[in-house]
Design a protein around this motif. Structure first.
Motif, PDB file in Angstrom:
ATOM      1  N   TYR A 389       5.471  -2.466  39.371  1.00 43.10           N
ATOM      2  CA  TYR A 389       4.841  -3.688  38.459  1.00 43.10           C
ATOM      3  C   TYR A 389       5.814  -3.924  37.229  1.00 43.10           C
ATOM      4  CZ  TYR A 389       1.396  -2.581  41.860  1.00 43.10           C
ATOM      5  OH  TYR A 389       0.674  -2.182  43.116  1.00 43.10           O
ATOM      6  N   ILE A 390       6.237  -5.111  37.253  1.00 42.63           N
ATOM      7  CA  ILE A 390       7.179  -5.472  35.903  1.00 42.63           C
ATOM      8  C   ILE A 390       6.495  -6.604  34.996  1.00 42.63           C
ATOM      9  CG2 ILE A 390       9.450  -6.338  35.213  1.00 42.63           C
ATOM     10  CD1 ILE A 390      10.033  -5.433  38.444  1.00 42.63           C
ATOM     11  N   LEU A 391       6.093  -6.267  33.936  1.00 44.47           N
ATOM     12  CA  LEU A 391       5.822  -7.082  32.825  1.00 44.47           C
ATOM     13  C   LEU A 391       7.009  -7.666  32.065  1.00 44.47           C
ATOM     14  CD1 LEU A 391       3.442  -4.968  33.855  1.00 44.47           C
ATOM     15  CD2 LEU A 391       2.243  -5.633  31.595  1.00 44.47           C
ATOM     16  N   MET A 392       7.133  -8.833  31.770  1.00 42.21           N
ATOM     17  CA  MET A 392       8.277  -9.577  30.838  1.00 42.21           C
ATOM     18  C   MET A 392       7.862 -10.697  30.131  1.00 42.21           C
ATOM     19  SD  MET A 392      10.782 -11.032  33.802  1.00 42.21           S
ATOM     20  CE  MET A 392      10.878  -9.367  34.780  1.00 42.21           C
ATOM     21  N   SER A 393       8.742 -10.435  28.771  1.00 42.18           N
ATOM     22  CA  SER A 393       8.751 -11.886  28.274  1.00 42.18           C
ATOM     23  C   SER A 393       9.548 -12.820  28.933  1.00 42.18           C
ATOM     24  CB  SER A 393       8.896 -11.617  26.766  1.00 42.18           C
ATOM     25  OG  SER A 393      10.307 -11.036  26.742  1.00 42.18           O
ATOM     26  N   ASP A 394       9.609 -14.302  28.286  1.00 41.25           N
ATOM     27  CA  ASP A 394      10.118 -15.204  28.856  1.00 41.25           C
ATOM     28  C   ASP A 394      11.818 -15.015  28.412  1.00 41.25           C
ATOM     29  OD1 ASP A 394      10.203 -15.686  26.074  1.00 41.25           O
ATOM     30  OD2 ASP A 394       9.710 -17.880  26.047  1.00 41.25           O
ATOM     31  N   GLY A 395      12.022 -14.175  27.631  1.00 33.57           N
ATOM     32  CA  GLY A 395      13.594 -13.817  27.182  1.00 33.57           C
ATOM     33  C   GLY A 395      14.200 -13.159  28.288  1.00 33.57           C
ATOM     34  N   VAL A 396      13.604 -12.652  29.160  1.00 30.39           N
ATOM     35  CA  VAL A 396      13.956 -12.101  30.612  1.00 30.39           C
ATOM     36  C   VAL A 396      14.266 -13.097  31.747  1.00 30.39           C
ATOM     37  CG1 VAL A 396      13.995 -10.226  32.136  1.00 30.39           C
ATOM     38  CG2 VAL A 396      13.152  -9.859  29.679  1.00 30.39           C
ATOM     39  N   TYR A 397      13.124 -13.674  31.945  1.00 28.66           N
ATOM     40  CA  TYR A 397      13.086 -14.679  33.277  1.00 28.66           C
ATOM     41  C   TYR A 397      14.005 -15.957  32.879  1.00 28.66           C
ATOM     42  CZ  TYR A 397       9.080 -16.985  31.620  1.00 28.66           C
ATOM     43  OH  TYR A 397       7.929 -17.980  30.910  1.00 28.66           O
TER      44      TYR A 397
END
Length: 444
Positions: A389-397
Motif C-alpha cells: 500500500y503506497i501513499l504519495m504526494s503529487d510530487g511523485v505521480y
C-alpha cells in the motif's frame, strides 16, 4: 462420472471407444468362425445320417418261408438263405423217393441245419447293429464335446475384455486420485498466505527544487501494531498559499494523536474521527480570516487485523500493488472532476474539462473550513500476503508515468526498496521545478 468428459477424461473416453471397436471386431471374427464350425458340424451330421440310412435299408425286418421272423441281413446272408432254400427243396424230393419210414433223422438234420444258419445270421446282425449303435453314440459324444468347447475367437475376446476392464479400472482410480490431489491443491491455493503481523515500512521524503519542504508524513509506532495496528499519513501543504508546511504538519500530528486516543474504535468511526479532529485543528489554527489562504491535503491508511482502511482529502493518492497490478484506490478532489460532472449534465464538454487551466485546482482540502469531499470506502479491504500500500504526494505521480511507477514497484522486493526506487526515478528526471515528493510504503 457425473461431468461430461473433460480434458482429464479424454484418455479414458478414447480407451472406451477403442475397447468398443475391438469388441466389435473380435465379435465379428468370432461369429464368422462360429458359422464355419456350424457349417462343418452340419456337413458331418449329414454324412452320418446318410450312412445310417444305408444301414437301416439293409437291416429291414424279413419273414422267412417257414413263418419265422428274421432281421434283415446283408446281401451275402440273403444269397446263403436262397441256397439253403434250394437245398431244402432238393432234400424234400429225395425224401419223397425214400420210404415213408425213412430215417427221420435226415429231416431233423436238415431242419436243425437251417435253424442253425438262421440263428447264426441273427447273431451276426445283432452284433452289427450293436456295433453301429456304439459307433453312433461315440460320434454323438464327440460332437457334443466339440460343441461344448470354447472357440479360439471367443477366448481371445474374453481375454481382451478382461485386460481392458483392468486398464479402465486403473485409469478411473488414477483419475480419481488425481482429482482428489487437484482439489487439495486448489483448496490449499485458496487459503490466504500468512501476511506480516507488523508491516514493513518504506519512506521517501525529498524537497525537490522547491525552497521549502511543505510535505509531511507520519507512521504510528510499529511496536504497538499488534494491539492497534499501523497508521500511515501523508500530507501535502499547498505551496501557493501561506504556511502550507504548518498546515500539513498540523493534520499529520492531529491524525496520529486521534488514532492513538481511539485505537479501540472500529475502522470507519475511527477514520471519521481522524478527519473530524484534523479539520477542527486546522480551522482553529488558521482562524476565520485565514481560511482559503493556506491548506493541506491528507491521505491516511490503517492496517489492522488483516484489513486495510483508508481515507483521502485533496489530490494525494493511495495505490495498492497486488499480484503484479497497480490500482489507484482514491479519486483526486480537483476541479476537473466537477467540470466532467457538468459536461455529463450538458454544461460544457469532456474535452474542455481536461483542457481547462484550472482543472488541477483543489476542490477539497484542510484549511477551507467545511470540507466538500472526503473519500472513504464503506468497508475495509482484506489484506493479501505481499500486498503493498503506497501513499504519495503529487510530487511523485506527477513526475513519473504509470508505467514508470509500475517498473519501480515490480522491480523491488521490499517496502524499503520500493521507496528507494521511486526516489531514484524522480531524481533521474531532474526537473527544474520539481515539487516536494513524499511516499510511504506499507508491505504485508
Amino acid at each position: 462420472m457425473a461431468k461430461k468428459f473433460s480434458e482429464k477424461h479424454v484418455l479414458l473416453k478414447r480407451l472406451l471407444l477403442l475397447l468398443m471397436a475391438l469388441t466389435l471386431i473380435v465379435g465379428t471374427l468370432s461369429i464368422g468362425v462360429s458359422a464355419d464350425e456350424t457349417e462343418e458340424n452340419t456337413t458331418d451330421a449329414a454324412v452320418v445320417e446318410e450312412t445310417d440310412g444305408i444301414v437301416s435299408e439293409d437291416d429291414t425286418t424279413k419273414v422267412t418261408d417257414d413263418g419265422s421272423i428274421s432281421e434283415g441281413t446283408t446281401s451275402e446272408d440273403s444269397t446263403s438263405e436262397e441256397e439253403n432254400t434250394e437245398n431244402t427243396e432238393s432234400d424234400s424230393t429225395t425224401n419223397e423217393d425214400n420210404t415213408e419210414n425213412g430215417d427221420n433223422s435226415s429231416d431233423n438234420d436238415i431242419n436243425g441245419g437251417s435253424k442253425f444258419d438262421i440263428d447264426d445270421n441273427s447273431d451276426n446282425n445283432s452284433d452289427n447293429n450293436n456295433s453301429d449303435t456304439s459307433s453312433g453314440t461315440t460320434g454323438g459324444d464327440s460332437n457334443a464335446e466339440e460343441k461344448s468347447g470354447l472357440s479360439v475367437a471367443t477366448i481371445i475376446l474374453i481375454v481382451i475384455c478382461a485386460v481392458f476392464a483392468v486398464v479402465i479400472v486403473v485409469l478411473i482410480v488414477c483419475i480419481a486420485l488425481r482429482n482428489d490431489k487437484d482439489k487439495k491443491a486448489k483448496a490449499k491455493s485458496k487459503e490466504p498466505e500468512s501476511y506480516l503481523a507488523v508491516p514493513r515500512i518504506g519512506k521517501l521524503h525529498d524537497q525537490g527544487k522547491r525552497n521549502a519542504q511543505q510535505d509531511s508524513f507520519t507512521v504510528s509506532p510499529p511496536d504497538a501494531a499488534s494491539g492497534m495496528g499501523v497508521l500511515a499519513v501523508v500530507a501535502d501543504g499547498m505551496g501557493g498559499l501561506e504556511d502550507g508546511d504548518k498546515v500539513s504538519q498540523k493534520v499529520v500530528e492531529t491524525a496520529l494523536n486521534t488514532f492513538v486516543a481511539n485505537a479501540g474504535e472500529k475502522f470507519e468511526p475511527l477514520m471519521w474521527k481522524i478527519v473530524l479532529e484534523s479539520n477542527k485543528a486546522v480551522n482553529k489554527m488558521l482562524g476565520p480570516s485565514k481560511l482559503y489562504k493556506s491548506g493541506s491535503t491528507m491521505v491516511a491508511g490503517l492496517i489492522r487485523q488483516g484489513k486495510f482502511m483508508w481515507f483521502s482529502v485533496g489530490d494525494s493518492r493511495i495505490y495498492l500493488w497486488r499480484d503484479g497490478s497497480l490500482i489507484q484506490l482514491n479519486r483526486e478532489h480537483i476541479y476537473r472532476h466537477d467540470l466532467e460532472i457538468k459536461a455529463v449534465n450538458g454544461n460544457g464538454t469532456i474535452e474542455d474539462a481536461f483542457k481547462a487551466k484550472e482543472a488541477s485546482g483543489l476542490t477539497s482540502f484542510f484549511g477551507m473550513g467545511d470540507l466538500k469531499y472526503v473519500d472513504m470506502p464503506a468497508t475495509p479491504l482484506d489484506i493479501h500476503a505481499k500486498d503493498k500500500y503506497i501513499l504519495m504526494s503529487d510530487g511523485v505521480y506527477n513526475a513519473l508515468t504509470s508505467e514508470e511507477l509500475i517498473a519501480c514497484i515490480s522491480g523491488a522486493k521490499t517496502a524499503e526498496e520500493v521507496a528507494d526506487e521511486l526516489g531514484k526515478a524522480v531524481a533521474a528526471k531532474a526537473y527544474s521545478n520539481q515539487d516536494n515528493y513524499t511516499a510511504v510504503v506499507l508491505e504485508v
